[in-house]
Design an enzyme around this catalytic site. Sequence first.
Site, mmCIF file in Angstrom:
data_model
loop_
_atom_site.group_PDB
_atom_site.id
_atom_site.type_symbol
_atom_site.label_atom_id
_atom_site.label_comp_id
_atom_site.label_asym_id
_atom_site.label_seq_id
_atom_site.Cartn_x
_atom_site.Cartn_y
_atom_site.Cartn_z
ATOM 1 N N ARG A 130 -7.128 2.449 19.632
ATOM 2 C CA ARG A 130 -8.165 1.287 19.224
ATOM 3 C C ARG A 130 -7.917 0.000 20.144
ATOM 4 N NH1 ARG A 130 -9.698 1.962 13.754
ATOM 5 N NH2 ARG A 130 -10.455 0.197 12.710
ATOM 6 N N ARG B 297 -13.686 -2.753 -0.294
ATOM 7 C CA ARG B 297 -12.612 -2.976 0.522
ATOM 8 C C ARG B 297 -12.420 -4.221 0.958
ATOM 9 N NH1 ARG B 297 -12.713 1.672 5.053
ATOM 10 N NH2 ARG B 297 -12.242 -0.009 6.414
ATOM 11 N N LYS C 1 -18.350 7.108 11.543
ATOM 12 C CA LYS C 1 -17.548 7.865 12.367
ATOM 13 C C LYS C 1 -16.760 8.700 11.592
ATOM 14 C CE LYS C 1 -14.765 3.935 13.739
ATOM 15 N NZ LYS C 1 -13.709 4.153 12.506
ATOM 16 N N ARG D 210 -20.506 -0.446 0.718
ATOM 17 C CA ARG D 210 -19.324 0.457 0.732
ATOM 18 C C ARG D 210 -18.418 0.281 -0.365
ATOM 19 N NH1 ARG D 210 -16.544 2.412 5.962
ATOM 20 N NH2 ARG D 210 -15.344 0.494 6.057
ATOM 21 N N ARG E 281 -14.330 -8.404 12.353
ATOM 22 C CA ARG E 281 -13.990 -6.861 12.784
ATOM 23 C C ARG E 281 -14.836 -6.312 14.032
ATOM 24 N NH1 ARG E 281 -14.030 -3.309 7.451
ATOM 25 N NH2 ARG E 281 -13.498 -1.428 8.879
HETATM 26 P P1 AMP Z 1 -10.984 1.947 9.582
HETATM 27 O O1 AMP Z 1 -10.743 2.872 8.303
HETATM 28 O O2 AMP Z 1 -10.867 2.828 10.797
HETATM 29 O O3 AMP Z 1 -12.064 1.058 9.508
HETATM 30 O O4 AMP Z 1 -9.559 1.076 9.550
HETATM 31 C C1 AMP Z 1 -9.445 -0.283 8.628
HETATM 32 C C2 AMP Z 1 -8.320 -0.887 9.412
HETATM 33 O O5 AMP Z 1 -7.237 -0.276 9.460
HETATM 34 C C3 AMP Z 1 -8.628 -1.543 10.404
HETATM 35 O O6 AMP Z 1 -9.541 -2.695 10.187
HETATM 36 C C4 AMP Z 1 -7.420 -2.048 11.043
HETATM 37 O O7 AMP Z 1 -6.871 -3.249 10.278
HETATM 38 C C5 AMP Z 1 -6.505 -1.008 10.645
HETATM 39 N N1 AMP Z 1 -6.244 0.264 11.721
HETATM 40 C C6 AMP Z 1 -6.921 1.415 11.444
HETATM 41 N N2 AMP Z 1 -6.410 1.997 12.687
HETATM 42 C C7 AMP Z 1 -5.946 1.268 13.536
HETATM 43 C C8 AMP Z 1 -5.436 1.331 14.834
HETATM 44 N N3 AMP Z 1 -5.347 2.526 15.555
HETATM 45 N N4 AMP Z 1 -4.915 0.093 15.228
HETATM 46 C C9 AMP Z 1 -4.483 -0.897 14.493
HETATM 47 N N5 AMP Z 1 -5.287 -1.084 13.266
HETATM 48 C C10 AMP Z 1 -5.793 -0.002 12.932
#
Ligand code: AMP
Length: 220
Positions: free
Chosen positions: A93, A163, A18, A130, A174
């Site tokens: 989220r 990561r 995404k 990744r 997750r």
């Molecule tokens: P992503 O890069 O979108 O996969 O996000 C990586 C991590 O950042 C997630 O697993 C959460 O720990 C944190 N994170 C990202 N977006 C949010 C959000 N909207 N609310 C809370 N935690 C977030």
Amino acid sequence: MNKNRLVFIFFGPPGSGKGTQSDMLSEHLKLPAISTGELLRNEQRLKTKLGKEAARYMKKGELAPDKIVEALMDKRLTKRDMAKGFILDGYPRNKSQLDDLLRLLKDKYDIWLVEVRVKDKEVLNRLSGRRICLKCGASFHLVYKPSKKTGLCDVCASKLAIREDDKPAVVRGRLSRYKATAAPLLAYAKKNKKLISINGEQPITKVKKDIFAKIAKLVE
Ligand code: AMP
């Protein structure tokens, strides 16, 4: 609601692509794309207080506290470049973040939700390969998007790493949390007939084509 001011909210499991898709749509529509994951990782790179607090949750694959994410988003949403519309990746989220966002935007923008569907098994496959640059945040994949020099970033030549939250045990957590948090987004989108649902298990260019085709009538 202003038909000319569009907001696209991308959601999908971790590793669904995404982020890549929202960046391509951003370029296509000349609208800014905002990723809360990237905003949070940037705070970590800058070693801010918010970044350090968020890191404690992110390492375990848990959501960062709403107050941190909402503070970063509130700041970002006031920037001038948002006026014509924008694209969101990874936000909202959960129900509280969705309600917060709708309260801010509802009468000003035409809001669409773009679901990128990928099955669990494929998510695990994808995330184990990744790699990200710890310095500039660029993202690569051992199989799907290898860097030119193994282990080094194409953008800034720094070392690439997996990561913390892409490690398999963390990914499983997750994934199950994703399903719970996606439910209110899906419910909202279906109820309001604002859902654009895309098969994310296709090559990147085909996913992009499907998205562009489905939004064409909204942007003409
Ligand atoms: P992503 O890069 O979108 O996969 O996000 C990586 C991590 O950042 C997630 O697993 C959460 O720990 C944190 N994170 C990202 N977006 C949010 C959000 N909207 N609310 C809370 N935690 C977030």
